[in-house]
Design a protein around this motif. Structure first.
Motif, mmCIF file in Angstrom:
data_model
loop_
_atom_site.group_PDB
_atom_site.id
_atom_site.type_symbol
_atom_site.label_atom_id
_atom_site.label_comp_id
_atom_site.label_asym_id
_atom_site.label_seq_id
_atom_site.Cartn_x
_atom_site.Cartn_y
_atom_site.Cartn_z
ATOM 1 N N ILE A 219 78.333 10.824 79.203
ATOM 2 C CA ILE A 219 79.492 11.711 79.366
ATOM 3 C C ILE A 219 80.486 11.402 78.259
ATOM 4 N N ALA A 220 81.353 12.365 77.935
ATOM 5 C CA ALA A 220 82.296 12.209 76.819
ATOM 6 C C ALA A 220 83.652 12.828 77.179
ATOM 7 N N SER A 221 84.661 12.409 76.425
ATOM 8 C CA SER A 221 86.013 12.977 76.596
ATOM 9 C C SER A 221 86.558 13.392 75.228
ATOM 10 N N ASN A 222 87.428 14.425 75.225
ATOM 11 C CA ASN A 222 88.009 14.862 73.952
ATOM 12 C C ASN A 222 89.226 14.012 73.611
ATOM 13 N N ASP A 223 89.950 14.458 72.571
ATOM 14 C CA ASP A 223 91.079 13.650 72.125
ATOM 15 C C ASP A 223 92.249 13.685 73.082
ATOM 16 N N HIS A 224 92.191 14.568 74.093
ATOM 17 C CA HIS A 224 93.242 14.621 75.129
ATOM 18 C C HIS A 224 92.860 13.819 76.377
ATOM 19 N N GLY A 225 91.673 13.177 76.362
ATOM 20 C CA GLY A 225 91.270 12.364 77.505
ATOM 21 C C GLY A 225 90.629 13.143 78.626
ATOM 22 N N VAL A 226 90.186 14.349 78.359
ATOM 23 C CA VAL A 226 89.524 15.151 79.399
ATOM 24 C C VAL A 226 88.019 14.842 79.352
ATOM 25 N N TRP A 227 87.470 14.351 80.444
ATOM 26 C CA TRP A 227 86.066 13.934 80.522
ATOM 27 C C TRP A 227 85.175 15.062 81.020
ATOM 28 N N ASN A 228 84.029 15.154 80.437
ATOM 29 C CA ASN A 228 82.994 16.094 80.900
ATOM 30 C C ASN A 228 82.148 15.346 81.934
ATOM 31 N N GLU A 229 82.372 15.620 83.198
ATOM 32 C CA GLU A 229 81.711 14.877 84.270
ATOM 33 C C GLU A 229 80.240 15.245 84.386
ATOM 34 N N THR A 230 79.845 16.424 83.883
ATOM 35 C CA THR A 230 78.424 16.817 83.981
ATOM 36 C C THR A 230 77.595 16.029 82.993
ATOM 37 N N GLY A 231 78.048 15.957 81.763
ATOM 38 C CA GLY A 231 77.377 15.178 80.733
ATOM 39 C C GLY A 231 76.005 15.693 80.377
ATOM 40 N N ALA A 232 75.249 14.843 79.722
ATOM 41 C CA ALA A 232 73.887 15.171 79.312
ATOM 42 C C ALA A 232 72.965 14.020 79.718
ATOM 43 N N SER A 233 71.708 14.346 79.868
ATOM 44 C CA SER A 233 70.731 13.325 80.301
ATOM 45 C C SER A 233 69.412 13.512 79.574
ATOM 46 N N PHE A 234 68.675 12.423 79.519
ATOM 47 C CA PHE A 234 67.359 12.438 78.879
ATOM 48 C C PHE A 234 66.442 11.499 79.669
ATOM 49 N N SER A 235 65.347 12.039 80.138
ATOM 50 C CA SER A 235 64.376 11.257 80.916
ATOM 51 C C SER A 235 63.197 10.862 80.043
ATOM 52 N N PHE A 236 62.731 9.632 80.221
ATOM 53 C CA PHE A 236 61.583 9.150 79.456
ATOM 54 C C PHE A 236 60.829 8.105 80.290
ATOM 55 N N ARG A 237 59.651 7.766 79.797
ATOM 56 C CA ARG A 237 58.779 6.812 80.498
ATOM 57 C C ARG A 237 58.245 5.794 79.512
ATOM 58 N N ILE A 238 58.252 4.500 79.930
ATOM 59 C CA ILE A 238 57.677 3.426 79.124
ATOM 60 C C ILE A 238 56.326 3.049 79.738
ATOM 61 N N LEU A 239 55.271 3.186 78.949
ATOM 62 C CA LEU A 239 53.934 2.863 79.437
ATOM 63 C C LEU A 239 53.727 1.351 79.430
ATOM 64 N N PRO A 240 52.992 0.843 80.403
ATOM 65 C CA PRO A 240 52.765 -0.615 80.453
ATOM 66 C C PRO A 240 51.763 -1.058 79.399
ATOM 67 N N ALA A 241 51.929 -2.302 78.900
ATOM 68 C CA ALA A 241 50.914 -2.918 78.048
ATOM 69 C C ALA A 241 49.724 -3.330 78.905
ATOM 70 N N TRP A 242 48.637 -3.722 78.238
ATOM 71 C CA TRP A 242 47.418 -4.037 79.004
ATOM 72 C C TRP A 242 47.615 -5.218 79.932
ATOM 73 N N TYR A 243 48.461 -6.161 79.520
ATOM 74 C CA TYR A 243 48.689 -7.337 80.364
ATOM 75 C C TYR A 243 49.743 -7.085 81.441
ATOM 76 N N GLN A 244 50.302 -5.875 81.477
ATOM 77 C CA GLN A 244 51.294 -5.537 82.497
ATOM 78 C C GLN A 244 50.745 -4.601 83.556
ATOM 79 N N THR A 245 49.479 -4.268 83.470
ATOM 80 C CA THR A 245 48.883 -3.336 84.419
ATOM 81 C C THR A 245 48.506 -4.048 85.714
ATOM 82 N N ALA A 246 48.340 -3.252 86.748
ATOM 83 C CA ALA A 246 47.995 -3.808 88.060
ATOM 84 C C ALA A 246 46.590 -4.403 88.046
ATOM 85 N N TRP A 247 45.661 -3.739 87.335
ATOM 86 C CA TRP A 247 44.298 -4.270 87.321
ATOM 87 C C TRP A 247 44.221 -5.628 86.634
ATOM 88 N N PHE A 248 45.092 -5.850 85.621
ATOM 89 C CA PHE A 248 45.110 -7.152 84.957
ATOM 90 C C PHE A 248 45.617 -8.230 85.916
#
Length: 341
Positions: free
Chosen positions: A44-73
């Motif tokens: 979220i951001a605010s302008n030079d008058h201090g007014v905040w944009n409560e909606t903001g922006a978002s970005f979703s992502f996923r981190i894949l596990p390494a081979w030694y972090q998997t359940a089968w390992f």
């Protein structure tokens, strides 16, 4: 947006952050050591008058596990740990079973040897004594002959007592006390009946060292058999016993008697197990047994036991470990050498 350098920012990474982080005018956010999973980055951001944009922006992502972090390992690691623990447990059971089996085999071999000795010596002597007694009880025996028969019976019974004492003596734990092999050998000389003309010279060279009880007892039994044979059969006037403590333990027993017949020295007397028992004991403790005999020089028995086998080392050095390994490779079952001169 007329003055972009005055725009203020706040950000949050779900589900890592629980509150907004104030970035000021900075336009970068840094995260380290993020675990595999789904994340949403919110700003979220605010302008030079201090007014905040409560909606903001978002970005979703996923981190894949390494081979030694998997359940089968993780599952494989768990199975490997269980397998290793099971193998160690099984190995320990085999070691215990092998140790017990070796002890039982040794006891059985010792009982078999004693049974043979009793059959070959003590029982035959008793049987002969019985025949002599029956001859003395005959009605047609005159008094002089009966007296001679009773004297012979007394001699045979004395021999039976000596043979029984020798059998019982071999069962005693003669060397169970720490570092008393030399004293045990001296007692063996005193307890075996020998000609009055035979002198005994005993010497111990070097400082006595702590030895493994089982190996020490095998050494004693080999020496006891050699001393008994020299006292009973050599007909010599001199018996030398030398015990030497060095890198290896060496024992030498020599008499100046009539020696041993080469045929008996090579194959032993039929039905008797003295020399054969000495060889078997030497082989069990991976030692070198040498028997040299001649009619002119008598008989000399030499036993050399590797120090890595007989001595106790509180903290074995690398040299001792390597030396022991080499000896096992080149001498897996001990060594004996029997030579008639």
């Amino acid at each position: 947006l007329r003055i972009p350098e005055r725009v203020q920012f706040r950000y949050r990474l779900d589900p890592v952050d629980t509150e907004w982080s104030d970035a000021g005018t900075r336009r970068q956010a840094y995260y380290t050591k993020l675990r595999p999973g789904n994340y949403t980055f919110r700003v979220i951001a605010s302008n030079d008058h201090g007014v905040w944009n409560e909606t903001g922006a978002s970005f979703s992502f996923r981190i894949l596990p390494a081979w030694y972090q998997t359940a089968w390992f993780a599952v494989l690691c768990g199975l490997a740990i269980v397998l290793i623990v099971w193998m160690i447990y099984r190995l320990r059971l085999r070691q215990v079973a092998a140790t017990l089996s070796a002890r039982f085999d040794d006891r059985l071999a010792e009982r078999t040897r004693l049974a043979r000795e009793l059959h070959d010596t003590f029982l035959q002597t008793v049987q002969s004594s019985k025949m002599i007694a029956e001859d003395a009880l005959r009605e047609d025996t005159d008094e002089k002959r009966r007296q001679q028969t009773l004297e012979k019976l007394s001699i045979w019974l004395g021999r039976a007592v000596d043979e029984a004492r020798a059998a019982v003596h071999s069962l005693r734990g003669s060397t169970t006390e720490k570092n008393h092999l030399s004293e045990a050998l001296q007692r063996a000389v005193e307890e075996h009946e020998r000609p009055a003309s035979m002198s005994v010279i005993f010497s111990a060279v070097g400082d006595a060292r702590d030895m493994h009880p089982i190996v020490r007892d095998e050494i004693y039994r080999i020496a006891d058999e050699a001393i008994r044979n020299a006292a009973a059969h050599s007909r010599g006037s001199r018996l030398e016993i030398e015990l030497r403590y060095a890198n290896d333990l060496s024992l030498r027993i020599k008499d100046n008697g009539q020696g041993i017949d080469p045929a008996l020295l090579a194959g032993g007397r039929e039905g008797h197990f003295g020399l054969q028992g000495m060889r078997e004991r030497a082989s069990r403790i991976r030692s070198k047994l040498t028997v040299v005999s001649s009619a002119k020089a008598g008989t000399e028995v030499t036993l050399v036991v590797p120090g890595t086998v007989v001595y106790r080392y509180e903290h074995p050095t690398l040299f001792h470990k390597l030396n022991n390994t080499v000896r096992r490779l080149f001498h897996p079952s001990g060594d004996d050498d029997i030579r008639p001169d």
